[in-house]
Design a protein around this motif. Structure first.
Motif, PDB file in Angstrom:
ATOM      1  N   ARG A   1     -42.868  52.984 -12.920  1.00  0.00           N
ATOM      2  CA  ARG A   1     -43.853  53.640 -13.526  1.00  0.00           C
ATOM      3  C   ARG A   1     -43.645  54.885 -14.244  1.00  0.00           C
ATOM      4  O   ARG A   1     -42.222  55.200 -14.423  1.00  0.00           O
ATOM      5  CB  ARG A   1     -44.631  54.339 -12.877  1.00  0.00           C
ATOM      6  N   VAL A   2     -44.111  55.130 -15.226  1.00  0.00           N
ATOM      7  CA  VAL A   2     -43.423  56.330 -16.150  1.00  0.00           C
ATOM      8  C   VAL A   2     -44.744  57.110 -16.432  1.00  0.00           C
ATOM      9  O   VAL A   2     -45.877  55.982 -16.655  1.00  0.00           O
ATOM     10  CB  VAL A   2     -42.798  56.192 -17.685  1.00  0.00           C
ATOM     11  N   ASP A   3     -44.648  58.098 -16.446  1.00  0.00           N
ATOM     12  CA  ASP A   3     -46.364  58.726 -16.143  1.00  0.00           C
ATOM     13  C   ASP A   3     -46.368  59.670 -17.580  1.00  0.00           C
ATOM     14  O   ASP A   3     -46.653  61.092 -17.556  1.00  0.00           O
ATOM     15  CB  ASP A   3     -46.017  60.135 -15.316  1.00  0.00           C
ATOM     16  N   THR A   4     -47.020  58.960 -18.376  1.00  0.00           N
ATOM     17  CA  THR A   4     -47.058  59.306 -19.672  1.00  0.00           C
ATOM     18  C   THR A   4     -48.556  59.727 -19.451  1.00  0.00           C
ATOM     19  O   THR A   4     -49.640  59.051 -18.606  1.00  0.00           O
ATOM     20  CB  THR A   4     -47.032  57.763 -21.011  1.00  0.00           C
ATOM     21  N   ASP A   5     -49.721  59.637 -20.453  1.00  0.00           N
ATOM     22  CA  ASP A   5     -51.510  59.968 -20.567  1.00  0.00           C
ATOM     23  C   ASP A   5     -51.951  59.517 -21.058  1.00  0.00           C
ATOM     24  O   ASP A   5     -52.225  58.636 -22.013  1.00  0.00           O
ATOM     25  CB  ASP A   5     -51.801  61.033 -20.701  1.00  0.00           C
ATOM     26  N   PRO A   6     -52.399  57.443 -20.632  1.00  0.00           N
ATOM     27  CA  PRO A   6     -52.621  57.791 -18.857  1.00  0.00           C
ATOM     28  C   PRO A   6     -51.258  57.327 -18.643  1.00  0.00           C
ATOM     29  O   PRO A   6     -50.024  56.791 -19.287  1.00  0.00           O
ATOM     30  CB  PRO A   6     -53.818  55.736 -19.245  1.00  0.00           C
ATOM     31  N   PRO A   7     -50.587  56.768 -17.447  1.00  0.00           N
ATOM     32  CA  PRO A   7     -49.076  56.051 -16.769  1.00  0.00           C
ATOM     33  C   PRO A   7     -49.356  54.824 -17.217  1.00  0.00           C
ATOM     34  O   PRO A   7     -50.163  53.669 -17.472  1.00  0.00           O
ATOM     35  CB  PRO A   7     -49.436  56.749 -15.537  1.00  0.00           C
TER      36      PRO A   7
END
Length: 376
Positions: free
Chosen positions: A257-263
């Motif tokens: 995972r990468v926790d961007t918005d949204p992930p």
């Protein structure tokens, strides 16, 4: 669920890694034997895995009737084992690189086609969870249009080429290479132009930096295992993470995972098999690929043509280097001088030509490194 019989040819280091993964896929595979020209190694590995050991692949096939042969001998022997297995109607998954030269790889591809068997290449890099996630990041458009890439690889550079090709999603059309010997090492640099306009700068360094690559886009970059997004307020950095969960007291890869918005999340589709780390996941998905290809009669997930293309780019870089940096167009249309040199070294090392009849080649002990390249 149909269960296939699998045998492993070669019992060296790479075999050990695969033999740690195969038992986890017990619902779809039964290990029925191992084979190595070195009788002691074959016997030791067979006893450890509680199967029969063989020193002759044709005897193994006759006695055990495997559905799949996993080739882990050195690449100089890949075309030999593939032709024997294919002639007996056995499907093949081979370790990387697909073969030492493209003519040898073509013998493998032709043998599989002639005998209607599946041929998969055990390329692991693009199958790592974090690399699967990087592809999802690119597909989601987070870094915009890819403009260029950088690759450093210390050995087995076809792995790095595979990683770049998976993310760039375009075919290479031209390369330029430069190389020289530094002490006992060979140093090489290549520039690869892709059809979609992306350029790759590649280096195989003499000092160990580690295997590392960067993908640059118009709105962000993937730098190692970090995602960088360019904002009006500055650059935002997000770690690319592989997340494990505990199952029966052991770690199992759950997702990346990468926790961007949204992930952005890649879920491990084989988590039920208890695959513990990135390499375990890669080996499991390689094996699942050839399983699905056989059972559903579809093409393998990666396949021999992709494995050949990874090697072709590297061969072209080295051919350019041999010719003073002359640009080389892709795809290659004839056997390169670099490959001819490897064929000559093959004859010197083994006392036979790589294109001799299989009967003259099948009893050779092919070491893991085999015919190696040096700048010249």
């Amino acid at each position: 669920m149909k269960r296939l019989k699998i045998a492993v040819v070669g019992t060296g280091g790479r075999a050990g890694a695969h033999l740690s993964t195969i038992p986890k896929l017990e619902p779809i595979y039964q290990l029925v034997g191992v084979c190595d020209i070195d009788k002691d190694r074959a016997t030791e590995t067979a006893q450890r895995m509680s199967v029969s050991g063989y020193t002759d692949i044709e005897t193994l096939i006759e006695v055990e009737s495997p559905d799949v042969i996993l080739i882990t001998v050195g690449p100089d022997g890949h075309h030999v084992i593939t032709e024997i297995a294919a002639a007996h109607g056995v499907h093949i998954i081979t370790e990387t690189p697909i073969s030492t030269t493209l003519p040898c790889a073509d013998r493998m591809i032709n043998a599989a086609a002639q005998h209607s068997v599946k041929l998969e290449v055990a390329e692991n890099v693009w199958r790592w969870p974090h690399e699967r996630l990087k592809r999802k990041i690119v597909d989601a458009g987070l870094i915009g249009e890819i403009t260029h890439a950088h690759l450093w690889y210390t050995s087995g550079s076809y792995h790095g080429i595979n990683a770049i090709r998976t993310l760039v999603q375009s075919e290479a059309v031209r390369v330029v290479g430069h190389a020289k010997e530094i002490g006992d090492s060979s140093w090489e640099v290549g520039v690869v132009e892709f059809e979609n306009g992306v350029s790759l700068i590649y280096e195989m360094p003499t000092r160990r930096r580690g295997n590392y690559w960067e993908i640059d886009g118009t709105t962000g970059s993937i730098v190692g295992n970090e995602l960088l997004l360019y904002r009006d307020t500055g650059t935002e950095t997000y770690p690319i993470e592989t997340v494990t969960t505990e199952v029966d007291g052991g770690a199992v890869v759950d997702h990346a995972r990468v926790d961007t918005d949204p992930p952005v999340i890649w879920e491990n589709p084989l988590k039920a098999f208890g695959l513990a780390d990135a390499d375990d996941v890669a080996r499991g998905t390689e094996l699942h690929s050839i399983y699905r290809a056989i059972v559903e009669d579809v093409e393998p997930e990666y396949g021999a043509v992709n494995g050949r293309t990874d090697q072709e780019i590297l061969i072209a870089i080295r051919e350019s280097a041999r010719n003073g940096g002359k640009p080389i167009d892709l795809p290659l249309t004839e056997t390169t001088g670099y490959e001819e040199n490897l064929h000559r070294e093959y004859r010197t090392k083994y006392g036979v030509d790589p294109f001799d009849p299989i009967e003259k080649l099948k009893d050779i002990l092919f070491p893991q490194r085999g015919v190696v390249w040096a700048a010249r």
